[in-house]
Design a protein around this motif. Sequence first.
Motif, PDB file in Angstrom:
ATOM      1  N   SER C   3      34.225  57.915   5.851  1.00 46.31           N
ATOM      2  CA  SER C   3      35.479  57.220   6.110  1.00 46.31           C
ATOM      3  C   SER C   3      35.816  56.285   4.957  1.00 46.31           C
ATOM      4  CB  SER C   3      35.325  56.429   7.411  1.00 46.31           C
ATOM      5  OG  SER C   3      36.467  55.661   7.623  1.00 46.31           O
ATOM      6  N   ARG C  24      46.400  62.707   4.620  1.00 45.93           N
ATOM      7  CA  ARG C  24      45.447  62.570   5.732  1.00 45.93           C
ATOM      8  C   ARG C  24      44.955  63.934   6.192  1.00 45.93           C
ATOM      9  NH1 ARG C  24      47.378  57.236   8.965  1.00 45.93           N
ATOM     10  NH2 ARG C  24      45.197  56.638   8.935  1.00 45.93           N
ATOM     11  N   ARG C  28      41.124  65.228   5.974  1.00 50.23           N
ATOM     12  CA  ARG C  28      40.404  65.736   7.143  1.00 50.23           C
ATOM     13  C   ARG C  28      39.770  67.083   6.846  1.00 50.23           C
ATOM     14  NH1 ARG C  28      44.480  64.879  11.665  1.00 50.23           N
ATOM     15  NH2 ARG C  28      45.429  64.519   9.760  1.00 50.23           N
ATOM     16  N   GLU C  33      37.772  60.737   6.282  1.00 49.59           N
ATOM     17  CA  GLU C  33      38.761  60.083   7.117  1.00 49.59           C
ATOM     18  C   GLU C  33      39.407  58.977   6.309  1.00 49.59           C
ATOM     19  OE1 GLU C  33      37.231  57.611  10.118  1.00 49.59           O
ATOM     20  OE2 GLU C  33      39.190  57.220  10.986  1.00 49.59           O
TER      21      GLU C  33
END
Lengths: 652, 137, 295
Positions: C3, C24, C28, C33
């Motif tokens: 992340s 995004r 992914r 993230e």
Amino acid sequence: MKRVGVFVCHCGLNIAGTVNIKEITDAASKTPDVVVAADHRYLCSEPGQALIKDNIKQHRLDAIVVAACSPAMHEITFRNIARAAGLNRYQSEIANIREQCSWVHDNIEKATEKAHVIIRQSIEKVKLNELLDPITVPVTRRALIVGGGIAGIRAALDVANSGHQVYLVEKTGSIGGRMAQLSETFPTLDCSICILGPLMVEAYRNPNIKILRLSEVEEVKGFIGNFKVKVRQAPVYVDETECNSCAECVKVCPAEVPNEFDSGLTWRKAIYIPFAQAVPPAYVLDAKSCLGLLPQACGECKKACDKLGMSCINLDAHPETHELEVGAIISATGYEMYDAARLTEYGYGIYPDVMTSLEFERMLSASGPTSGVIRRPSDGRIPKEVVFIQCAGQREPETALPYCSKVCCMYTARHAMLFRHKVPDGQAYVFYMDIRAGGKGYEEFVKRTQEEGGVLYLRGRVAKVHEENDKLVVKGVDTLSGKTVQIDADVVVLAVGMVPSQGSRELANTLKASVDENGFFAEAHPKLRPLESATAGIFLAGAGQAPKDIPETVAQASGAASKALNLLSSPTLEREPTVARIVNEFCSGCGICVPACPFEALSMNRERKIAEVAEALCEGCGTCVASCPSGALSLRNLTDTQIMAMIRAGRG
Amino acid sequence: MSQPRILAFLCRWCAYAGADLAGTTRKHYDPNLISIRVTCSGRIDPSFVLEALEEGYDGVLIAGCHPGTCHYISGNYKALRRFTLLRKLLRQMGVPDERVRLEWISASESDKFVTVVNEMVENLRKLEPAMPVEQHT
Amino acid sequence: MQSYLYFPGCSLRTVARDFEDSARASARALGLELKEMQGWLCCGAVFPNVADNVMTNAGPNRILARARAESDTLVTLCAGCHNVLKRANLQAKRNAIKQEQINEFNEERYEGGLGVLHFLEVLRDRVGFIAIREAAKTPLRGLPVGAYYGCLLLRPFEEMKLDDPHRPSVLEDLLFSIGCMPVDYPKRTECCGSFLGVGAPDAMALLSRNVVQAARSHGAKLLTVSCPLCKYNLEESQKQDPKASSSSGPLPVVYFTQLLGLALGVSPEDLRLSDTQLQTIRGGAKSTVESVSQT
């Protein structure tokens, strides 16, 4: 008990402005063993010196303390004054109350208090100073010069013509250096090799000069007047006395590599002559580009040579180490060009028609890749529009070289002028920030280039060079008219900076000389001692010390030679006597001091089982003193007792 | 001199020249530092440091050439070795680390010299003032 | 799932939703993230970069302080936001006096320790282009794309240090790894006109058109960017002068994350690609070399 005199200098207001002179002079006069304390505005001046000498005589002083500027400035001056007044020169001590007191503090009270302590320290030290005389050592009256360019050659001739032997060590196969690569020299447009050639031959023929080509300095031991140097010579496969330059070997050699002399614009064989006028006039076999010598992969060159009844080539040659003894060393290692590929905005290395100034120089040269005809590297056509960019990768502290290389404005003017002579219907543009033409005839030369030569000078920088439709699009600006400029050029020439030759740093380490932040050899003092390094006995000449043109190089070379001759002029040399000394009775023979000495000045006497100091080798650092567990070793005039006394002088 | 007082042993080729350069460029630092010029940082006997502390100096600075640039080639390496052992001894005696410092300062690093001096004075201010040995009795 | 703390910036939430959504989605698909940071605000656009920038750096410093509370790394997408935040971060390190003034004003102190990264740096240095190549299930075979860097991503080089300021290659390397054939053209690092579109639209149009013209004449079928303002200018300048564009219509401009996402198998809807853009991508890929060496 010694009779000490203390002399306090005002140094104008440099010291008097922050330190209360009267107070410290008074306090000094009341210190035990001080019989007189006086002050003066400028002690280093004639009247100041007279004051000291008079007081020495009048008060029958045994030692003096001079409270003034740093000992780095005038320690020797005041030692000489003491001597002139009949004292031993080591009975003079300097108390630094300027660089480390008045100049760095602003509180008068505190600065005065500190000056007081500094003076007391010097008084304590001088009280215990021994009377010493300099040590005399013999001088090896020969010189070593590293680098066979114009600087090295000039210095070698000067030293040799004064009757001393010179070893001239050159990394490549021939002396001549960069000057041999130039076509003409500014501002007279003399043919470079024509004026250099006779000097090269003179050096070769001079019985006092021994040229060691293909050689590099490997190790330097000893000290000024007594250097022991190891020079490693790469295997000399071609005997220079036998070779008659017939070039039969070149015809049969199968290996080809870029020719360094032509800045990579042409090819040469593995066996080659560096350039036509090479001195020594012999061929060189470059082992790295040869197909193989161990084991022998080819051997055609030797066969061709032997067939003619010559026996110049020995493919089994070995490297040789020459052990030389010299008294003085001159470093004349010169320069090379900054790597233009790092200037990504100009596209060097990406577009073949973007060249460095040295490549353009070779192209202009009659002995160059195109016999002096200017052609585009990409297609061989004669260029009509040539753009010269000055200050390429220089005067740019953030991304490239911070300094100015001094000669580029001049050689660019010459390049542009010569281009116009050779291509009368061509147009040359020079993008510049400033024009630095300070030498004799230089300004006039640039003016001629602009007026008669018809070269267009544009004051501004070039933002980017890119290729479009077989032209190099140069985007720049002309600040004098306030407009952006775009030129579709055939060739772009970058005036890149001069950087110290490869291997300079390593050589500096070997010589124990220092280099500055740009890698150039550091001079002892930038204004007053530009010919010597900070290391005694090592002198500097040429562009290896800083970028400069040929007249300056020659002048500096003769200057360095003169410094070397100064050193070699007498058969002996005086060395500082503040060396280590052993009290034999205290020495336990433990031997700890022997490896502590960086100069191998200490050794064990096997019969007497005590250590001994070779005073001529001792540099006086005192490392051995601090390592001795028995207290047998001491450093003359900086003993433990003296240092302790100085530590305790802080009291009160 | 007012406290905290620092005694500095400066090698004459690098550190002393660096301190001189601070003077020529008029950089100011705390007047509580006084220096002794030695030939080389290798000349410094650990007993000098102990003597200085006994004399009542709050701190001792030893400064020499950067490794690799010692004018006498390896004197500074010997200084480093001795200092390492001295540091162990001082800790055993309960002397705080801030009191004795070894720094490499070249002839052109006048800024570093000034920074080190001012830092040392600051750090020593936070400790108890030193007293000469005689005064303890 | 790795992340990264992420700063969107104003445009990405309004006119440039396609940039954020595609970023995004492609993150992914790569197993990353992008976690939105708390309490973010406008970076200030170009105003923080003026010389007297104590006041204008108050905003960026609040962003840095709040991000620092959550992580030691902050990822940005918009080139403008990246430029502002990276340089504000550097100033915090280098200019203690200004920093103290800003911190006192803000009452939220930023004391350093945050690294500001652009998403391209994450892709190049943390994920690696080899991993991306392996993850590209549907590479964009041979698509001739012109990568457009503009100014703020690369300059001033001494502070940005993202890539070579004159001949950068990070976008081209990324495009290679997803199967495209990036086109080298001279204007890829020149200014699009930036905010001149407001005050001097003709000047902006001239600059942007130069870029488009150069890309087109070197064979690019579309341009890819990392900045909403560049995209706007490049598209707008073409609209203003329909005569200047060729018979094949205007050169589409997409975000690099849209191309990345497409190659990773994300659906065009999730990437907010328009029909025209998608058509150009599919069409452009087929019309050139069928298979392309992906090294």
